[in-house]
Write an enzyme that holds these catalytic residues in place. Structure first.
Site, PDB file in Angstrom:
ATOM      1  N   GLY A 214       0.830  -1.212   0.000  1.00  0.00           N
ATOM      2  CA  GLY A 214       0.000   0.000   0.000  1.00  0.00           C
ATOM      3  C   GLY A 214       0.859   1.255   0.000  1.00  0.00           C
ATOM      4  O   GLY A 214       2.063   1.183  -0.233  1.00  0.00           O
ATOM      5  N   ASN A 215       0.238   2.390   0.233  1.00  0.00           N
ATOM      6  CA  ASN A 215       1.011   3.632   0.353  1.00  0.00           C
ATOM      7  C   ASN A 215       0.369   4.519   1.412  1.00  0.00           C
ATOM      8  O   ASN A 215      -0.659   4.166   1.995  1.00  0.00           O
ATOM      9  CB  ASN A 215       1.128   4.344  -1.007  1.00  0.00           C
ATOM     10  CG  ASN A 215      -0.229   4.695  -1.576  1.00  0.00           C
ATOM     11  OD1 ASN A 215      -0.990   5.434  -0.978  1.00  0.00           O
ATOM     12  ND2 ASN A 215      -0.543   4.127  -2.744  1.00  0.00           N
ATOM     13  N   ARG A 216       0.999   5.685   1.660  1.00  0.00           N
ATOM     14  CA  ARG A 216       0.595   6.491   2.822  1.00  0.00           C
ATOM     15  C   ARG A 216      -0.529   7.484   2.531  1.00  0.00           C
ATOM     16  O   ARG A 216      -0.823   8.332   3.360  1.00  0.00           O
ATOM     17  CB  ARG A 216       1.805   7.256   3.355  1.00  0.00           C
ATOM     18  CG  ARG A 216       2.881   6.349   3.878  1.00  0.00           C
ATOM     19  CD  ARG A 216       3.855   7.114   4.752  1.00  0.00           C
ATOM     20  NE  ARG A 216       4.765   6.195   5.382  1.00  0.00           N
ATOM     21  CZ  ARG A 216       5.964   5.881   4.915  1.00  0.00           C
ATOM     22  NH1 ARG A 216       6.390   6.442   3.805  1.00  0.00           N
ATOM     23  NH2 ARG A 216       6.734   5.030   5.549  1.00  0.00           N
ATOM     24  N   SER A 217      -1.143   7.414   1.364  1.00  0.00           N
ATOM     25  CA  SER A 217      -2.199   8.378   1.054  1.00  0.00           C
ATOM     26  C   SER A 217      -3.357   8.250   2.061  1.00  0.00           C
ATOM     27  O   SER A 217      -3.769   7.150   2.405  1.00  0.00           O
ATOM     28  CB  SER A 217      -2.724   8.112  -0.357  1.00  0.00           C
ATOM     29  OG  SER A 217      -3.798   8.976  -0.606  1.00  0.00           O
ATOM     30  N   ALA A 281      -3.599   7.896  -5.123  1.00  0.00           N
ATOM     31  CA  ALA A 281      -2.229   7.394  -5.274  1.00  0.00           C
ATOM     32  C   ALA A 281      -2.353   5.924  -5.666  1.00  0.00           C
ATOM     33  O   ALA A 281      -2.595   5.063  -4.816  1.00  0.00           O
ATOM     34  CB  ALA A 281      -1.474   7.540  -3.970  1.00  0.00           C
TER      35      ALA A 281
END
Ligand code: C5P
Length: 408
Positions: A214-217, A281
């Site tokens: 995943g990512n930090r969005s 994102a």
């Protein structure tokens, strides 16, 4: 027939603080009154050294106020009431001391208390000596005020009361009136009645039933945009992935998780939309094999094979009809502008919004952001660091103006 002035019946509160430029404010009162505004003057004690309350009362046709109490009549000037009465407040001139008080919430006189109680837009026309203007403390106070939505009407170059030459002269009353008038003129609203598809948040690419890439969005920026579009009268389809806040009420919300699921939702909603704002994102890769059971710890290293995800924005752009407008987001860590411009071209977008990660006040999980909008006609617009909600307001105002000029 008389032209309708943007000041017609508007309630303008003029705050005057101590400074030689205060002698020009009666002229500002005259202009605003002539344009049909109701004008209430509030002076600081030191302003009275430069301009008389009598002059201002006569011109504004209201008592010019400076004290909480009108001593002889036992009457109370209610600062909360004055702050709420105003449609717009202009502090002119504002010296370095006034800017410092405003930035730090010091309310040691009627005017400062009115400013703290106000809910309307606040404009400030600073005037001071050139070194006071460039001093880091003054500049930092200005930044603080601007980040809270206060608008500065920058001082001009010329001869100063000290005898020095430089930047520090208060903008002329005519120019102040022109800037306030522009603000009060209702802007054409590009988004009214438009159908806008907004994406927000990050994607999650499953590795097994428990883990994902995943990512930090957080989804905050995309949600703020969707919310502002709703208040501009747009119909909003909101497709979002993994987020840390609740989506707005009023948009048509579709939650997805993987890039593939986001792609499917976007492909089905895109043909009906007039504008696409792609703030999500999206992961560039997904795992080729998603393990049915939790992957067990075994060898010292674990190799994952990843395959490319569809570029949602690029594929929508390839099928767009002439009336459809596409706006992307870019988050870069080096050569920011170059890469953003490259994506604008490669994905054939109308605009791209570059998130500036260099500013500690901008980023994924924060409530603040700083962005630059690059348009395909070469125009670019910088939006300084401020609350994401405020960035959304500024961004859509600028984008709406640009689209009205180029795509109406
Ligand atoms: O990841 P990239 O920097 O190329 O992202 C630029 C824009 O493209 C963003 O608006 C993002 O939402 C979009 N994008 C997409 N599909 C991808 C990757 C990015 O729609 N697979």
């Amino acid at each position: 027939m008389l032209r309708k002035s943007p000041f017609n019946r508007k309630k303008i509160l003029i705050g005057i603080t101590g400074g030689i430029a205060a002698y020009k404010i009666p002229q500002l009162v005259r202009i605003l009154k002539k344009e049909g505004a109701e004008v209430q003057v509030v002076l600081s004690e030191s302003a009275k050294q430069f301009v008389t309350p009598q002059t201002l009362s006569v011109l504004s046709e209201r008592p010019a106020l400076s004290d909480f109490f009108q001593s002889d009549q036992g009457e109370w000037n209610n600062h909360v009431h004055l702050g709420l009465w105003a449609d717009l407040i202009i502090i002119a001139p504002a010296g370095a001391n006034t800017l410092a008080k405003m930035a730090h919430g010091i309310c040691d006189n009627l005017l400062m208390s009115v400013i703290l109680s106000a809910r309307c837009p606040v404009f400030v026309a600073p005037a001071m000596d050139l070194d006071m203007w460039t001093h880091p403390s003054t500049q930092s106070n200005i930044q603080t005020l601007e980040s809270r939505g206060v608008t500065m009407i920058d001082p001009e170059e010329g001869s100063l009361a000290s005898g020095l030459e430089g930047k520090g002269r208060m903008a002329e009353p005519e120019k102040i009136a022109q800037i306030l008038g522009k603000h009060l003129t209702p802007a054409p609203n590009y988004f009214l009645g438009k159908r806008v598809l907004v994406t927000a948040g990050g994607t999650q690419e499953a590795l097994d039933p428990v883990r994902y890439i995943g990512n930090r969005s957080s989804g905050k920026m995309g949600f703020a945009i969707a919310e502002q579009l709703l208040s501009l009268g747009a119909e909003v389809d909101l497709v979002y992935g993994a987020v840390s806040v609740d989506p707005p009420i009023g948009s048509n919300n579709h939650q997805t998780l993987s890039a593939q699921a986001m792609n499917e939702a976007c492909q089905s909603l895109f043909p009906q939309c007039d504008v696409l704002i792609m703030a999500a994102a999206v992961a560039d890769y997904h795992s080729v094999d998603i393990a049915k059971e939790k992957i067990k710890k075994s060898d010292e290293t674990l190799t994952l094979t990843l395959a490319k995800n569809p570029d949602i924005l690029k594929s929508l752009s390839d099928t767009k009809k002439t009336h459809q407008v596409l706006v992307g987001f870019a988050l870069e860590t080096e050569n920011e502008e170059f890469h953003a411009q490259q994506k604008l071209q490669k994905k054939n977008l109308h605009c791209i919004v570059l998130n500036s990660l260099k500013n500690p006040k901008a980023g994924f999980a924060l409530d603040t952001n700083e962005v630059t909008l690059f348009c395909n006609d070469g125009n670019q617009f910088h939006i300084p660091a401020q609350e994401k909600n405020q960035v959304a307001v500024s961004l859509l105002n600028i984008l709406g103006d640009w689209l009205t000029k180029t795509h109406s």
